[in-house]
Design an enzyme around this catalytic site. Structure first.
Site: not given
Ligand code: TXE
Length: 485
Positions: A155, A231, A253, A287, A465
């Site tokens: 994001n 994430g 976070e 977020c 953080e």
């Molecule tokens: O995020 P992912 P996604 C929320 C938002 C969104 C949902 C899913 O609701 O719709 O999460 O988004 C890495 N081991 N947020 O699926 O998968 C991945 O490659 C290690 C909130 O796109 O959580 C990426 O670099 N790493 C949020 C990162 O995690 C792993 C921002 C985030 O991706 C992994 C984004 C694993 N097993 C989404 N699986 C915020 N808090 O701002 C994935 N990744």
């Protein structure tokens, strides 16, 4: 773009290289739905190489003087600033956000992250405790952890990538980092800036790839001592399961479902302007967005009509157009996820007040555009108010009493931030104490001072953080007790 920039490469030991498997993932431009590049589908072997490069660089980097480390970090900040326009265009193309936003927020903040922690490390200190009557003195050494993993989302790509890397490097660690596979471009471009700033080889290694493979390989690598992750909550939970038995330090976070509480005594015009922003900035994909709006009954109808009128006037368009207030959502699967929440709204007794449909932008018909959407809900318990949508969708409902507003604000699994609009000091203090969130904004939104603790409670994460919190996270305290005679 040149062909070199279209094929993103891993940055390991100061070199740009292809993944060992020679497997690649498509990189999409959300504004037109087209593939415009490839990114490495890195395997364990690539992560291993990055860890080895970090291990080789660590003895040198961890003993580099703080002045020298700081100087390099400030040069990286300058390097980012010097490429402001270029990086903003790259970010916008990769993510779909308006260029104006990348120019004013994302890229300047990436530079600030390096500058802030470049300065902060020169002021970082540890405590001493004199044990009076025991002829003893204790002092704390704060050592870098070694090799740390930084995993960031799509994001705010360079903004959040650097928010993790900068304190890790400042504290003397070497880093293996992975940006989101959905938005890898600016992290790739950062490698060159680091080389130009004189960051020694192997201190920062950037490995691209999928979460389940590349990300997982980082999290489970035994030499990686800590993981800083931003994430989704489900991913955070998975990472915690992997890392906890290995006793790794974790900073998570995660998601949010933040209340925006509006009282009748607020500064109405300022509240209205800010609420439009806090609802739809970055297509609602922050977020910290205030996705649940609660309004005091006496001004509810007025707010509803003013807010909906303002939202209807927001222009959705190509990210490069100056007038575009909202660009494209980040990906097709994400657009579909957000749409599925909207489609489900009537079944939950909710009313769509405006928006709710895909937008067709002429000449960019396959882009992932969506109208900013306002939904009136009847209950805080509905799915729309309980699950993170993470798109240009806000809900609204009224409340009668302060107690009711507070209860609804807290009645959710998340606890990242809350916004409160009131001029009543006593109420401000009551809410500041009682809201179950890591951050409370009063009469403002997303005003960030990088010294403050940043993060959430409940399912929004673990740890904080920012400022000293980040430098403490990336260091191991060691108490030394000396008794003298
Ligand atoms: O995020 P992912 P996604 C929320 C938002 C969104 C949902 C899913 O609701 O719709 O999460 O988004 C890495 N081991 N947020 O699926 O998968 C991945 O490659 C290690 C909130 O796109 O959580 C990426 O670099 N790493 C949020 C990162 O995690 C792993 C921002 C985030 O991706 C992994 C984004 C694993 N097993 C989404 N699986 C915020 N808090 O701002 C994935 N990744």
């Amino acid at each position: 773009m040149t062909s070199k920039e279209t094929y993103i490469q891993n940055f390991i030991n100061g070199n740009f290289q292809n993944p060992k498997s020679d497997e690649w993932i498509d990189n999409f431009n959300p504004a037109n739905g087209e593939v415009y590049g490839k990114i490495p589908n890195s395997s364990k072997a690539d992560v291993e190489e990055a860890v080895n490069a970090s291990a080789k660089a660590f003895p040198g980097w961890s003993t580099t003087t703080v002045e020298e480390r700081s100087k390099i970090m400030l040069k990286i900040a300058d390097g980012i600033e010097a490429k402001l326009q270029f990086l903003a265009e790259a970010e916008s193309k990769d993510n779909g956000k308006p260029i104006s936003l990348a120019l004013s927020v994302d890229i300047p903040r990436a530079a600030s992250n390096f500058r802030f922690f470049g300065h902060a490390i020169t002021q970082f200190a540890s405590e001493a405790h004199e044990s009076v009557g025991h002829n003893a003195v204790n002092f704390t050494l704060r050592k870098p952890l070694g090799i740390v993993g930084c995993i960031s989302p799509w994001n705010l790509p360079l903004y959040l990538f650097t928010w993790k890397i900068a304190p890790a490097l400042a504290a003397g660690n070497c880093v293996v980092a992975k940006p989101s596979e959905v938005t890898p471009m600016t992290a790739y471009l950062l490698g060159e800036i680091c080389n130009q700033a004189g960051l020694p080889k192997g201190v920062l290694n950037i490995v691209h790839g999928l979460g389940q493979t590349t990300g997982q390989a980082i999290v489970e690598h035994p030499q990686i001592k800590a993981v800083s992750f931003t994430g989704g909550t489900a991913t955070g939970e998975h990472i915690a399961r992997t890392a906890a038995p290995m006793f790794k330090k974790l900073s998570l976070e995660l998601g949010g479902k933040n209340p925006n509480l509006i009282f009748a005594d607020c500064d109405y015009d300022k509240m209205l302007d800010t609420t439009v922003r806090s609802s739809f900035a970055n297509q609602g994909q922050i977020c910290l967005c205030g996705s649940r709006i609660f309004v005091e009954e006496s001004i509810y109808e007025k707010f509803k009509s003013d807010f909906v009128a303002r939202v209807k006037a927001l222009k959705v368009g190509h990210p490069s157009e100056k007038e575009s207030k909202l660009g494209a959502l980040v990906s097709k699967p994400h657009l579909e996820k957000v749409l599925s929440f909207i489609e489900d709204a009537p079944a939950q007794g909710a009313t769509i007040l405006c928006g709710g449909k895909k937008v067709t932008v002429p000449s960019f018909e396959n882009g992932y555009y969506l109208e900013p959407t306002v939904i009136e809900v009847k209950s805080n318990q509905c799915k729309l108010n309980q699950e993170e949508i993470f798109g240009p969708v806000v809900t609204m409902m009224s409340f009668k009493t302060e107690e009711e507003a507070l209860a609804m604000a807290n009645e959710v699994r998340y606890g990242l931030s809350a916004t409160l609009w009131t001029n009543n000091l006593n109420r401000t203090m009551r809410f500041s104490n009682e809201l179950q969130t890591g951050i409370v904004w009063v009469n403002t939104w997303m005003m960030r001072d990088l010294r403050t603790p940043f993060g959430g409670m409940k399912d929004s994460g673990v740890g904080r953080e920012g400022g000293w919190e980040a430098l403490r996270f990336f260091t191991e305290p060691k108490n030394v007790c000396i008794q003298y005679s």
